[in-house]
Design a protein around this motif. Structure first.
Motif, short mmCIF file in Angstrom:
data_model
loop_
_atom_site.label_atom_id
_atom_site.label_comp_id
_atom_site.label_asym_id
_atom_site.label_seq_id
_atom_site.Cartn_x
_atom_site.Cartn_y
_atom_site.Cartn_z
N ILE A 86 8.39 32.79 -16.58
CA ILE A 86 7.17 33.53 -16.29
C ILE A 86 7.24 34.06 -14.86
CG2 ILE A 86 4.64 33.45 -16.15
CD1 ILE A 86 4.72 31.05 -18.06
N CYS A 87 7.01 35.35 -14.69
CA CYS A 87 7.03 35.95 -13.36
C CYS A 87 5.66 36.56 -13.03
CB CYS A 87 8.09 37.06 -13.28
SG CYS A 87 9.79 36.47 -13.30
N ILE A 88 5.15 36.22 -11.87
CA ILE A 88 3.93 36.86 -11.36
C ILE A 88 4.27 37.39 -9.96
CG2 ILE A 88 1.45 36.64 -10.93
CD1 ILE A 88 1.43 34.11 -12.57
N PRO A 89 4.67 38.67 -9.85
CA PRO A 89 5.08 39.21 -8.55
C PRO A 89 3.97 39.26 -7.51
CG PRO A 89 5.91 40.56 -10.36
CD PRO A 89 4.90 39.62 -10.94
N ILE A 90 2.72 39.46 -7.96
CA ILE A 90 1.59 39.54 -7.02
C ILE A 90 0.43 38.73 -7.58
CG2 ILE A 90 0.01 41.03 -5.75
CD1 ILE A 90 1.89 43.38 -6.46
N ILE A 91 0.07 37.65 -6.91
CA ILE A 91 -1.10 36.88 -7.32
C ILE A 91 -2.36 37.44 -6.66
CG2 ILE A 91 -2.24 34.63 -7.21
CD1 ILE A 91 0.49 33.32 -7.48
N ASN A 92 -2.33 37.58 -5.34
CA ASN A 92 -3.48 38.10 -4.62
C ASN A 92 -3.42 39.63 -4.59
OD1 ASN A 92 -5.53 38.79 -2.88
ND2 ASN A 92 -4.77 37.59 -1.14
N ILE A 93 -3.79 40.25 -5.68
CA ILE A 93 -3.70 41.71 -5.80
C ILE A 93 -4.67 42.40 -4.84
CG2 ILE A 93 -5.42 41.89 -7.66
CD1 ILE A 93 -2.11 43.86 -7.47
N PHE A 94 -5.79 41.76 -4.53
CA PHE A 94 -6.76 42.34 -3.59
C PHE A 94 -6.15 42.42 -2.19
CE2 PHE A 94 -9.42 40.76 -7.00
CZ PHE A 94 -10.34 41.78 -7.16
N GLY A 95 -5.51 41.33 -1.75
CA GLY A 95 -4.86 41.34 -0.44
C GLY A 95 -3.70 42.31 -0.40
N PHE A 96 -2.98 42.43 -1.50
CA PHE A 96 -1.85 43.34 -1.57
C PHE A 96 -2.31 44.79 -1.41
CE2 PHE A 96 1.36 45.87 -3.86
CZ PHE A 96 2.52 45.40 -3.28
N VAL A 97 -3.41 45.14 -2.07
CA VAL A 97 -3.95 46.50 -1.96
C VAL A 97 -4.35 46.79 -0.51
CG1 VAL A 97 -5.95 47.93 -2.57
CG2 VAL A 97 -4.71 46.68 -4.35
N ASN A 98 -4.94 45.80 0.15
CA ASN A 98 -5.43 46.00 1.52
C ASN A 98 -4.40 45.62 2.59
OD1 ASN A 98 -8.10 46.80 0.76
ND2 ASN A 98 -8.54 44.67 0.25
N LYS A 99 -3.22 45.12 2.16
CA LYS A 99 -2.17 44.66 3.09
C LYS A 99 -2.69 43.58 4.03
CE LYS A 99 -0.82 48.80 4.50
NZ LYS A 99 0.03 49.86 5.14
N THR A 100 -3.48 42.69 3.46
CA THR A 100 -4.03 41.58 4.23
C THR A 100 -3.69 40.25 3.56
OG1 THR A 100 -6.13 41.69 3.03
CG2 THR A 100 -5.97 42.95 5.08
N ARG A 101 -3.73 39.20 4.34
CA ARG A 101 -3.41 37.86 3.86
C ARG A 101 -4.47 37.32 2.91
NH1 ARG A 101 -0.42 33.46 5.89
NH2 ARG A 101 -1.37 31.41 5.59
N GLU A 102 -5.76 37.53 3.27
CA GLU A 102 -6.86 36.89 2.58
C GLU A 102 -7.41 37.73 1.43
OE1 GLU A 102 -6.89 37.56 5.85
OE2 GLU A 102 -6.53 35.60 6.77
N PHE A 103 -8.33 37.10 0.70
CA PHE A 103 -9.12 37.79 -0.32
C PHE A 103 -10.24 38.57 0.38
CE2 PHE A 103 -6.96 36.01 -3.75
CZ PHE A 103 -7.52 36.43 -4.96
N PRO A 104 -10.89 39.50 -0.33
CA PRO A 104 -12.01 40.24 0.28
C PRO A 104 -13.14 39.33 0.76
CG PRO A 104 -11.29 41.34 -1.72
CD PRO A 104 -10.54 40.04 -1.66
N ASP A 105 -13.25 38.14 0.17
CA ASP A 105 -14.30 37.23 0.62
C ASP A 105 -13.91 36.46 1.88
OD1 ASP A 105 -12.48 35.38 -0.31
OD2 ASP A 105 -13.68 34.72 -2.01
N GLY A 106 -12.75 36.81 2.44
CA GLY A 106 -12.30 36.19 3.68
C GLY A 106 -11.59 34.87 3.51
N ARG A 107 -11.44 34.42 2.28
CA ARG A 107 -10.83 33.11 2.04
C ARG A 107 -9.33 33.22 1.85
NH1 ARG A 107 -16.04 32.56 0.28
NH2 ARG A 107 -17.01 30.52 0.58
N ASP A 108 -8.64 32.17 2.27
CA ASP A 108 -7.21 32.02 2.04
C ASP A 108 -7.04 31.36 0.67
OD1 ASP A 108 -4.55 31.23 1.92
OD2 ASP A 108 -4.46 30.57 4.00
N LEU A 109 -6.47 32.10 -0.28
CA LEU A 109 -6.31 31.56 -1.64
C LEU A 109 -5.54 30.25 -1.64
CD1 LEU A 109 -6.56 31.86 -4.71
CD2 LEU A 109 -4.55 33.35 -4.67
N ASN A 110 -4.65 30.09 -0.67
CA ASN A 110 -3.81 28.89 -0.63
C ASN A 110 -4.52 27.69 -0.01
OD1 ASN A 110 -1.35 27.88 -1.51
ND2 ASN A 110 -0.39 28.09 0.51
N ARG A 111 -5.84 27.78 0.11
CA ARG A 111 -6.62 26.63 0.61
C ARG A 111 -7.81 26.32 -0.29
NH1 ARG A 111 -2.62 26.61 2.85
NH2 ARG A 111 -2.13 26.42 5.08
#
Length: 325
Positions: A86-111
């Protein structure tokens, strides 16, 4: 170990042995009502075997990991001889679109793992990832990169005192393997609690693609699949001449002054105590401060920012190596 060979169901879609399917996970839309789908690419052999998950983009700006997983797909390394990949190249698609680490809600998905069905946006993604994907997985590699212009040497991170993960790290054979405890709320910690054996790969820096790091990630993944007899016979692996260096302890060297950063030390190199690693200068040609190695060790992370502030992490240096290798 014997593996069950039956249909697996992800987001109400069933993939039978021998089938290939791309499942699009959609949790929320953009604020423009535009749909955002996360492709989950599943390849199954007709022959029973383990399920291996390759993920990247947990942090949206760590695109070198995305490139590694993309290469696994492009080169058809993800088509297993036995079992399921199983391959998932992009989990945080929102951050990828915005070229940012976090989600739009400001949270780090990895926490925020294990997440919540009715929680924040990041928390909901964590919840569905664990609920829909992880129950099918035996082994996983999660690809990351350094943040804030800090470039990581290619390395695997595993928890200490875990023989099976140590053996898998031996197989992956990254230049460095770092023993590090699971962080509360992290994807790796959540997978560990659910019995999934995960290797965390770190290499490169955010918003950057480095071919050397990509190659090391791809080759390590191939060696892992070969170990499980999953690698297609047409794909070949190579074993690096140098052994992976196992790191028990490491520390950050921080800037004592603000200014322009002039690095003299290459990533992955071994330095002696007292070696000049870099110079921090003012922009006017009057002041230069030498930065020296506080101890002998390997440099496993370099800050590539041209400007640093007092207290910024500049180099990550090993302080204790494992002798049980």
């Amino acid at each position: 170990m014997s593996y069950q060979h039956k249909g697996i169901t992800i987001l109400k879609e069933t993939i039978l042995p021998g089938e290939s399917k791309t499942i699009n996970m959609e949790i929320a839309k953009l604020h423009t009502m535009t749909k955002l789908k996360i492709p989950i690419i599943v390849e199954r052999s007709k022959v029973a075997g383990p399920t291996v998950l390759f993920t990247a983009g947990l942090h949206g700006d760590e695109i070198n990991g995305t490139e590694i997983v993309r290469q696994l797909i492009v080169q058809k390394i993800n088509k297993p001889k036995i079992g399921t990949i199983i391959c998932i190249p992009i989990i945080n698609i929102f951050g990828f679109v915005n070229k940012t680490r976090e989600f739009p809600d400001g949270r780090d998905l990895n926490r925020v793992f294990p997440g919540s069905r009715n929680g924040s946006l990041a928390s909901r993604f964590a919840y569905y990832l664990l609920k829909e994907i992880i129950p099918h997985v035996d082994y996983a590699v999660d690809f990351h990169a350094g943040g804030a212009s800090r470039f990581n040497a290619a390395q695997i991170r595993i928890i200490p005192d875990n023989t099976e993960l140590k053996d898998l790290a031996d197989v992956f054979h990254a230049p460095f393997t770092l023993f590090s405890k699971n962080i509360s709320g992290s994807f790796r910690s959540a997978c560990h609690k659910l019995g999934v054996k995960m290797l965390l790969f770190e290499g490169g820096k955010s918003n950057d693609i480095n071919n050397s790091i990509t190659d090391q990630g791809v080759e390590g993944a191939k060696r892992l699949l070969e170990h499980f007899h999953m690698l297609n016979d047409r794909k070949k692996t190579n074993i690096p001449e140098n052994k992976s260096i196992y790191i028990e302890k490491s520390t950050w060297i921080r800037a004592k002054f603000s200014g322009l950063f002039h690095g003299h030390t290459t990533i992955g190199s071994y330095v002696e105590k007292g070696d000049i690693l870099a110079v921090v200068s003012d922009p006017y040609g009057k002041v230069e401060h030498k930065l020296k190695a506080p101890n002998s060790g390997y440099i496993i992370n370099v800050n590539e920012s041209p400007i640093v502030y007092q207290g910024d992490a500049i180099y990550h240096i090993t302080t204790s190596l494992s002798h049980d290798q």
